[in-house]
Design a protein around this motif. Sequence first.
Motif: not given
Lengths: 527, 527
Positions: A58, A63-66, A70, A112-114, B74
């Motif tokens: 955290t 803004e890439d934390s999204k 998890d 990374r959920r990209d 997510q």
Amino acid sequence: MGKEKNSFVVKVPKGTKDWYGKDMVIREKIFSTITNVFKAHGAVTIDTPVFELKEILTGKYGEDSKLIYDLADQGGELCALRYDLTVPFARWLAMNTSIQNIKRYHVAKVYRRDQPAMTKGRMREFYQCDFDIAGTYDPMLPDAEILRITSEIFESLGWKGRYTIKLNHRKILDGIFQVCGVPTEKLRTISSAVDKLDKSPWAEVKREMTEEKGLNEEVADRIGEYVILKGGRDVLEKLRADEKLYANESAKAGLDDIDLLFGYLETFDVLDKISFDMSLARGLDYYTGVIYEVVTEGSAPQTSEGQALQREGKKESKPKKGPSNIDGEEDRSNDPSVGVGSVAAGGRYDNLVGMFSEKANLPCVGISFGVERIFSITKQRMEADASASQIRTTEVDVFVMAFGGKGFDGLLKQRMEIAKRLWDAGIKAEFSWKVKPKLPQQFKAAEVNGVPFAVILGDEELAAGKCKVKEMGLPEGHPEKDGVLVDLATLEVEVKKRIEGAKSKASLEGAVGAMSMEGAAGAPKTA
Amino acid sequence: MGKEKNSFVVKVPKGTKDWYGKDMVIREKIFSTITNVFKAHGAVTIDTPVFELKEILTGKYGEDSKLIYDLADQGGELCALRYDLTVPFARWLAMNTSIQNIKRYHVAKVYRRDQPAMTKGRMREFYQCDFDIAGTYDPMLPDAEILRITSEIFESLGWKGRYTIKLNHRKILDGIFQVCGVPTEKLRTISSAVDKLDKSPWAEVKREMTEEKGLNEEVADRIGEYVILKGGRDVLEKLRADEKLYANESAKAGLDDIDLLFGYLETFDVLDKISFDMSLARGLDYYTGVIYEVVTEGSAPQTSEGQALQREGKKESKPKKGPSNIDGEEDRSNDPSVGVGSVAAGGRYDNLVGMFSEKANLPCVGISFGVERIFSITKQRMEADASASQIRTTEVDVFVMAFGGKGFDGLLKQRMEIAKRLWDAGIKAEFSWKVKPKLPQQFKAAEVNGVPFAVILGDEELAAGKCKVKEMGLPEGHPEKDGVLVDLATLEVEVKKRIEGAKSKASLEGAVGAMSMEGAAGAPKTA
């Protein structure tokens, strides 16, 4: 177990892939090339868990934390898959305060959920090869060694003359923003806007600065005059001669760092690979000193507004061809490297460890190599020069076969005994898992895998205490085309001698192309 | 970036750990030992994602499915961390139907939300080394090669005489249960009960069969007479002579398989490591043929009711000492291997691939090596014989130093130039990142990392075109104790010659102990 069938599509999750076959061999070769350079500079490796406590991640990625994956809350601690290898390294340093200096490398997957772009090597699960130096040393010496390592790696990959290390310094950028008149509270957000110059023209970035971020237009125009600067010592001299800028404390510190660094890079024979580039800003917040990115020829086309280079996992660069393209009008749409983005990036981050523990604070500098992107470019270059077709996927040196006429029983026990002897002698060997295999099938199995030698058993030869050793793929007319008879008693010695001979011959041939795979060099041309 | 401090404990998630230092070196050596054997048998490697679609894992692990780590929802697909490497391999085969045979290995982390027992090597995140053979071959030949590979690996790890491969066959077990009178619908649940014989006495297992699972007591007693059987060919002959059992179709098929396998294992020199053990049942549902587990000396004590061997991640064996302990009364509470459980396990699973796609069905047989457990035992054995203290963590061969008297400027540029030349020549080298380092500090840095050679620069020597090469740790009185002067022009050649010499000397010494680390063998005894 029952025969219940699934009613879903059997596939891998979005943005992930299986690696196998020649791709896997090429990737492993890239890993070993990179880690061998790390080791030559005294690095050790560490391994951290694939997930971290959520709170460790955290506040580290803006803004890439999204994009962080998890884990489900199944009771117990809340965890998330690692986003990079840098934050886990800093967390590890904070937990191990007895370690006051270390050169560590870490080759591992990050998540990374990209939005994936598989053909360009942008995945949701991908490998990073990181090298970082933690510890307090005299200025710019670890920084210089990181750039030397970077250069050695791309030279080892055979990219000589095809890559550029873009370099800048956070303190210079901050100094520029200050003398241009950017209010202190807007420094980071204006830096983020500059960071987009690799994919957007200046007009767009200026619009963001003024319309979205409320910067005075004159201030933006002054920034515009700085960020187009790039070059080598000429840019450094120009900036140091800029009295207003050099009077700025931050800019002066950064420029003096670069001056010292350039001297070291010259000694290390790296300076000619450097582009000192005022448009390089780097997205992540935690950098405090030098920052750098490696781009390869045609990573993205240039425009008159500055370099339009795609960077970071999240950005997609579409090759744009403006009328003022200063590199001319050549079409690069088939260039594998177009749009692949930077292939390595990093910088100095002196405060990250201290975010976890004040007493553990340690200055650090490092770089991360993007293996998938290096792989994409390497593979397409290999396919272009046909060297990919020579890659072997197994390392077997000997196929143990048998043949015979009428009443031939397959000589299974004898084949097994010979295979066992070869394994015992450290020789890589296979044999057919059929009781009575046909000779052409055995040859085919050896040829498919590019096995360089056959040991051939026959009743008559065995009765005389002998067997045949045949090098595969010898040309017609070669005196040993049909193999040579050797004593069974000395088989291991005879086979080893021939394997060594073939390998030293192949390594001489292989020395021609730096990126020719080891396996390929050892592969026989089957007849 | 601000100086905000975290208010949480900086740690790794429960059941996970960081690997570094000598532990990392030992683990890497175990990996390379294992994968070298795989490669010697013609294996290729594949890499699958760390998470799979949730439905891929569903219905594969029975009651252990509760241990699966889910990713948070997510948006998009529901995914879960892999529980083993076998199901992803089967999923991959089902997706790649052009592959009709393969020997593949895979070294990777798997995840189980289990109660951790770190000292025994039971983690929530841990490595498995899997080797599997998919394809249709003549009976028992791939199965024999898997056991040969298993034996080669433990011999390579230096465990000669200290491990046993427990072997059984699902069809024999099913046949035994049938002739004893177990109803068909209770076959699997009774097999699960037998599986617990490695940690529970027979009385307890019998109670579970009768009281919990409603088995007739006479049936249970008949099973009890079979499951105490273990040995080699004697047990096989006894079971084949059991007319009622051999008349059972399933038992006959299994016993004939074992007969064929024993012949192959004898040829492969593996039979003497086998314990044909009727109490081995294996937990997982998907096995269809041979099953096996490797235990090491004293993995768990024996009791009169059969072997009490801990297996699978979820079980904890507490060394129990019954008065009828058939191995005698020696106290093993300090034995590192007690309670570690099986160190490798596997079997034949002919229907798993078909669960994903009927047309892709492929028979498979494989084994999984538990690296953390092998590591725990290896490390404690190394500590016992003090070889752990000799492990080097870096591979650097040369430390480039400088010294001088009054007015000494540190010779930084010269040290960097020499380091650059060594790197260019492929020599692993370091130098101090201080402008003016003191000589004792430079020696100390080299000694701490066990660097075997120093290149020492001094003003006078440089002026004469020379420098000193010193082998570290030579004894007092050795003619080269203070180093030898060499020409700067031929430095790389001189250094390489000495490194090669030291390595071939060390590898002769290192050949004594099979598990002596490569790094340790090359480490100098610093003076």
